[in-house]
Design a protein around this motif. Structure first.
Motif, PDB file in Angstrom:
ATOM      1  N   PHE A 148       0.882  -1.047  -0.070  1.00  0.00           N
ATOM      2  CA  PHE A 148       0.054  -0.093   0.038  1.00  0.00           C
ATOM      3  C   PHE A 148       0.984   1.252   0.131  1.00  0.00           C
ATOM      4  CE2 PHE A 148      -3.221  -2.983   1.926  1.00  0.00           C
ATOM      5  CZ  PHE A 148      -4.386  -2.557   0.878  1.00  0.00           C
ATOM      6  N   LEU A 149       0.669   2.240  -0.964  1.00  0.00           N
ATOM      7  CA  LEU A 149       1.338   3.654  -0.974  1.00  0.00           C
ATOM      8  C   LEU A 149       0.448   4.595  -0.243  1.00  0.00           C
ATOM      9  CD1 LEU A 149       2.390   3.422  -4.464  1.00  0.00           C
ATOM     10  CD2 LEU A 149       3.660   2.736  -2.587  1.00  0.00           C
ATOM     11  N   LYS A 150      -0.870   4.375  -0.321  1.00  0.00           N
ATOM     12  CA  LYS A 150      -1.856   5.260   0.352  1.00  0.00           C
ATOM     13  C   LYS A 150      -3.273   4.814   0.562  1.00  0.00           C
ATOM     14  CE  LYS A 150      -2.789   9.966  -1.046  1.00  0.00           C
ATOM     15  NZ  LYS A 150      -2.912  11.151  -2.103  1.00  0.00           N
ATOM     16  N   LYS A 151      -3.819   5.109   1.617  1.00  0.00           N
ATOM     17  CA  LYS A 151      -5.134   4.506   2.086  1.00  0.00           C
ATOM     18  C   LYS A 151      -6.060   5.916   2.597  1.00  0.00           C
ATOM     19  CE  LYS A 151      -3.122   0.347   4.174  1.00  0.00           C
ATOM     20  NZ  LYS A 151      -3.302  -0.141   5.437  1.00  0.00           N
ATOM     21  N   GLU A 152      -6.973   6.171   2.122  1.00  0.00           N
ATOM     22  CA  GLU A 152      -7.866   7.320   2.407  1.00  0.00           C
ATOM     23  C   GLU A 152      -9.199   7.018   2.451  1.00  0.00           C
ATOM     24  OE1 GLU A 152      -6.835  10.705  -0.557  1.00  0.00           O
ATOM     25  OE2 GLU A 152      -6.704   8.946  -1.821  1.00  0.00           O
ATOM     26  N   GLY A 153      -9.927   7.849   3.374  1.00  0.00           N
ATOM     27  CA  GLY A 153     -11.408   7.916   3.700  1.00  0.00           C
ATOM     28  C   GLY A 153     -11.701   6.614   4.435  1.00  0.00           C
TER      29      GLY A 153
END
Length: 173
Positions: free
Chosen positions: A84-89
């Protein structure tokens, strides 16, 4: 093509953390093809290698076409060594699992993700996903870490699941 056996909870192998894939060869390609046939036969959206007893960082996802709910192999993602590079919301999603048949429950997940991974040839790729694709990726990455979606349930829902499972197992015997 071979249809592989899908391990069912509470099989302890499902708790095994997966290892990096280092060889991108014809054996891997055959395994990916067999995983696809297995998942398709079971009407799954995703399948991790550990679910068929192979502790490697491999999973496949095939999201149904939104318009007509048809699964088309052109929408297949073969994901190897994901990070994972980014996780949002955040979003709640009603999840199920081929390793835990007949049980569905709402799970908290990230709404959008960005993932680095390799394809069947070892090529590095980046994938941005939201909605069902993001949910499925998180679900499958959990498998690679030895985590099942039921582990994310609040304690009362988890107890309900264990009770239902015991009843199903008793009915089968």
């Amino acid at each position: 093509m071979a249809i592989l056996d899908i391990l069912k909870y509470p099989n302890k192998i499902l708790r095994t953390p997966s290892q990096e894939v280092e060889k991108f060869d014809k054996d891997l390609h055959q395994f990916l093809d067999d995983m696809y046939e297995t998942m398709s036969q079971k009407n799954g959206v995703g399948l991790a290698a550990i679910q068929v007893g192979i502790p490697k960082k491999i999973f496949i996802i095939n999201i149904p076409d939104e318009e007509n709910e048809v699964i088309d192999k052109k929408n297949l993602f073969e994901i190897i060594n994901p990070v994972f590079l980014k996780k949002e919301g955040s979003i709640k999603w009603n999840e199920g699992c081929l390793s835990i048949p007949e049980f569905y429950e709402e799970v908290d997940r990230f709404e959008k993700i960005t993932l680095a991974y390799q394809d069947r040839y070892g090529e590095r790729k980046i994938l941005k996903g939201e909605g069902l694709l993001a949910i499925a990726i998180q679900h499958e990455v959990d498998h690679l870490n030895g985590t099942l979606f039921i582990d994310k349930l609040p304690i009362l829902k988890r107890k309900k699941f264990e009770k239902e499972l015991k009843k199903i197992q008793k009915d089968i015997k």
